[in-house]
Scaffold this motif. Structure first.
Motif, PDB file in Angstrom:
ATOM      1  N   ARG A 227     -10.007 -18.089  -1.863  1.00 47.28           N
ATOM      2  CA  ARG A 227      -9.474 -16.747  -2.114  1.00 47.28           C
ATOM      3  C   ARG A 227      -8.533 -16.247  -1.020  1.00 47.28           C
ATOM      4  NH1 ARG A 227     -13.533 -12.729  -3.158  1.00 47.28           N
ATOM      5  NH2 ARG A 227     -12.934 -11.798  -1.018  1.00 47.28           N
ATOM      6  N   VAL A 228      -7.322 -16.155  -1.140  1.00 44.25           N
ATOM      7  CA  VAL A 228      -6.577 -15.551  -0.026  1.00 44.25           C
ATOM      8  C   VAL A 228      -6.364 -14.135  -0.570  1.00 44.25           C
ATOM      9  CG1 VAL A 228      -4.348 -15.564   1.026  1.00 44.25           C
ATOM     10  CG2 VAL A 228      -5.332 -17.794   0.255  1.00 44.25           C
ATOM     11  N   ASP A 229      -6.882 -13.223   0.385  1.00 42.10           N
ATOM     12  CA  ASP A 229      -6.894 -11.829   0.374  1.00 42.10           C
ATOM     13  C   ASP A 229      -5.810 -11.116   1.042  1.00 42.10           C
ATOM     14  OD1 ASP A 229      -9.093 -11.920  -1.484  1.00 42.10           O
ATOM     15  OD2 ASP A 229     -10.300 -11.599   0.163  1.00 42.10           O
ATOM     16  N   ALA A 230      -5.176 -10.494   0.595  1.00 42.24           N
ATOM     17  CA  ALA A 230      -3.848  -9.842   1.456  1.00 42.24           C
ATOM     18  C   ALA A 230      -3.568  -8.244   1.068  1.00 42.24           C
ATOM     19  CB  ALA A 230      -2.618 -10.599   1.077  1.00 42.24           C
ATOM     20  N   CYS A 231      -2.819  -7.650   1.934  1.00 45.05           N
ATOM     21  CA  CYS A 231      -2.492  -6.218   1.621  1.00 45.05           C
ATOM     22  C   CYS A 231      -0.988  -6.212   1.694  1.00 45.05           C
ATOM     23  CB  CYS A 231      -3.138  -5.282   2.555  1.00 45.05           C
ATOM     24  SG  CYS A 231      -2.499  -5.521   4.221  1.00 45.05           S
ATOM     25  N   ARG A 232      -0.224  -5.350   1.086  1.00 41.72           N
ATOM     26  CA  ARG A 232       0.997  -4.928   0.894  1.00 41.72           C
ATOM     27  C   ARG A 232       1.192  -3.946   1.851  1.00 41.72           C
ATOM     28  NH1 ARG A 232       4.782  -8.305  -1.162  1.00 41.72           N
ATOM     29  NH2 ARG A 232       3.893  -8.417  -3.209  1.00 41.72           N
ATOM     30  N   ALA A 233       1.896  -4.409   2.918  1.00 38.77           N
ATOM     31  CA  ALA A 233       2.282  -3.354   3.952  1.00 38.77           C
ATOM     32  C   ALA A 233       3.120  -2.313   3.570  1.00 38.77           C
ATOM     33  CB  ALA A 233       2.731  -3.693   5.401  1.00 38.77           C
ATOM     34  N   PRO A 234       3.406  -1.179   4.284  1.00 39.49           N
ATOM     35  CA  PRO A 234       4.449  -0.363   3.888  1.00 39.49           C
ATOM     36  C   PRO A 234       5.881  -0.541   3.708  1.00 39.49           C
ATOM     37  CG  PRO A 234       2.719   0.838   5.350  1.00 39.49           C
ATOM     38  CD  PRO A 234       2.584  -0.597   5.269  1.00 39.49           C
ATOM     39  N   ASP A 235       6.189  -1.754   4.584  1.00 35.19           N
ATOM     40  CA  ASP A 235       7.456  -2.257   4.639  1.00 35.19           C
ATOM     41  C   ASP A 235       7.574  -3.229   3.469  1.00 35.19           C
ATOM     42  OD1 ASP A 235       5.997  -4.414   5.502  1.00 35.19           O
ATOM     43  OD2 ASP A 235       7.004  -4.526   7.476  1.00 35.19           O
ATOM     44  N   GLY A 236       6.616  -3.587   2.659  1.00 33.22           N
ATOM     45  CA  GLY A 236       6.684  -4.497   1.779  1.00 33.22           C
ATOM     46  C   GLY A 236       6.263  -5.984   1.700  1.00 33.22           C
ATOM     47  N   GLU A 237       5.789  -6.191   3.242  1.00 35.83           N
ATOM     48  CA  GLU A 237       5.400  -7.415   3.679  1.00 35.83           C
ATOM     49  C   GLU A 237       3.933  -7.818   2.976  1.00 35.83           C
ATOM     50  OE1 GLU A 237       5.050 -10.255   7.738  1.00 35.83           O
ATOM     51  OE2 GLU A 237       5.363  -8.119   8.012  1.00 35.83           O
ATOM     52  N   LEU A 238       3.646  -8.692   2.757  1.00 33.47           N
ATOM     53  CA  LEU A 238       2.066  -9.300   2.636  1.00 33.47           C
ATOM     54  C   LEU A 238       1.717  -9.756   3.885  1.00 33.47           C
ATOM     55  CD1 LEU A 238       2.027 -11.218  -0.556  1.00 33.47           C
ATOM     56  CD2 LEU A 238       0.982  -9.040  -0.324  1.00 33.47           C
ATOM     57  N   LEU A 239       0.250  -9.072   4.178  1.00 31.78           N
ATOM     58  CA  LEU A 239      -0.305  -9.607   5.418  1.00 31.78           C
ATOM     59  C   LEU A 239      -1.754 -10.085   5.078  1.00 31.78           C
ATOM     60  CD1 LEU A 239       0.477  -6.595   7.743  1.00 31.78           C
ATOM     61  CD2 LEU A 239       1.530  -8.664   7.751  1.00 31.78           C
ATOM     62  N   LEU A 240      -2.174 -11.225   5.429  1.00 31.00           N
ATOM     63  CA  LEU A 240      -3.600 -11.643   5.336  1.00 31.00           C
ATOM     64  C   LEU A 240      -4.413 -10.881   5.612  1.00 31.00           C
ATOM     65  CD1 LEU A 240      -5.271 -14.348   4.274  1.00 31.00           C
ATOM     66  CD2 LEU A 240      -5.294 -15.001   6.914  1.00 31.00           C
ATOM     67  N   VAL A 241      -5.567 -10.394   4.828  1.00 26.60           N
ATOM     68  CA  VAL A 241      -6.857  -9.556   5.109  1.00 26.60           C
ATOM     69  C   VAL A 241      -8.109 -10.626   5.562  1.00 26.60           C
ATOM     70  CG1 VAL A 241      -8.594  -8.197   4.432  1.00 26.60           C
ATOM     71  CG2 VAL A 241      -6.212  -7.624   3.855  1.00 26.60           C
TER      72      VAL A 241
END
Length: 277
Positions: A227-241
């Motif tokens: 499972r790849v968990d990510a968050c959508r940063a304010p600039d729209g980029e996905l970042l790995l959690v």
């Protein structure tokens, strides 16, 4: 001539483990019952796996809870499984959460799209400016041991030891991508960051899958559920959690029947391939 007996699988889970907003036991009752169509399945607590696994063709580690709660027994299980050549699903050579969260430091230093992460006081200056920072243990899970430090307290963090430091990002939402082997299966996301366990289906775009596949490819698992968990940063980029490759919760109860059946069928194929390797 009688048909060959189905492979024997030891299904490792902690049916009594309590997690916020989720009932792990329901998922494992469902999943293990479906595996019984193709395998002979026995269920055991993670603390008992090392002494029982010798009687089986393979071990499936599912919702066994955070390893931090039974570290010595888990280490003994890993050591014995590796020494005896026991087939474990997921295989024990994963480079993600299975090995602790050091990989977040390494991926961050390599410039991959992860939440900026350091583990040494002398590297704190590399982190971007933020109102708060998150300090978490490398072997933690389910937010165990996590704490928040204001910007003015960052300079006072010394002797981090086995902890990571990250900026607390005001993300738009979290999203998880679920894979069997290297094949994408489905995605779920939490639209409300304050209610992160309330997941709904997510229609993954090609750019999202390219993001998730980077980390699946980086890992060393030919077989297994990740499972790849990510968050959508304010600039729209996905970042790995985090890259969960030990015992990721799958939220099978939230899937439609077609998606759930396809996921389980693909897992059966993957598990059969591992057991016959």
């Amino acid at each position: 001539m009688s048909a060959a007996a189905p492979p024997r699988v030891l299904y490792v889970t902690d049916l009594a483990y309590e997690a916020k907003g989720r009932r792990y036991c329901d998922e494992d009752i469902l999943f293990s019952s479906r595996l019984r169509r193709d395998f002979t399945v026995a269920t055991c607590h993670p603390a008992d796996a090392a002494r029982l696994m010798g009687a089986f063709d393979g071990v499936v580690v599912r919702n066994s809870g955070p390893v931090i709660h039974y570290r010595e027994r888990y280490d003994a299980f890993r050591e014995r499984a590796l020494a005896d050549g026991v087939r474990v699903y997921n295989p024990l050579n994963g480079r993600g959460d299975m090995a602790g969260k050091q990989y977040l430091v390494e991926l961050s230093a390599a410039g991959l799209p992860v939440i900026p992460t350091v583990d040494r006081a002398e590297d704190l200056g590399r982190l971007p400016d933020a109102d708060e920072y998150v300090v978490k243990p490398k072997d933690g899970a389910d937010s165990i041991g996590m704490r928040f430090v204001p910007r003015e307290g960052l300079a006072g963090l010394t002797g981090l030891g086995d902890s990571l430091v990250q900026p607390r990002i005001p993300f738009l939402y979290e999203v998880s991508f679920y894979f069997v082997d290297h094949d994408f299966q489905y995605a779920l996301h939490a639209p409300d960051p304050e209610r992160r366990w309330e997941l709904v289906p997510y229609e993954a775009r090609a750019v999202d899958l390219d993001f998730a596949a980077k980390f699946i490819d980086w890992n060393t698992l030919d077989h297994g559920i990740q499972r790849v968990d990510a968050c959508r940063a304010p600039d729209g980029e996905l970042l790995l959690v985090e890259l969960e490759d030990l015992n990721p919760y799958l939220s099978l109860g939230l899937l439609d029947e077609t998606t759930r059946d396809a996921f389980i069928a693909r897992t059966v194929v993957s598990l059969r391939e591992l057991l016959s390797s």
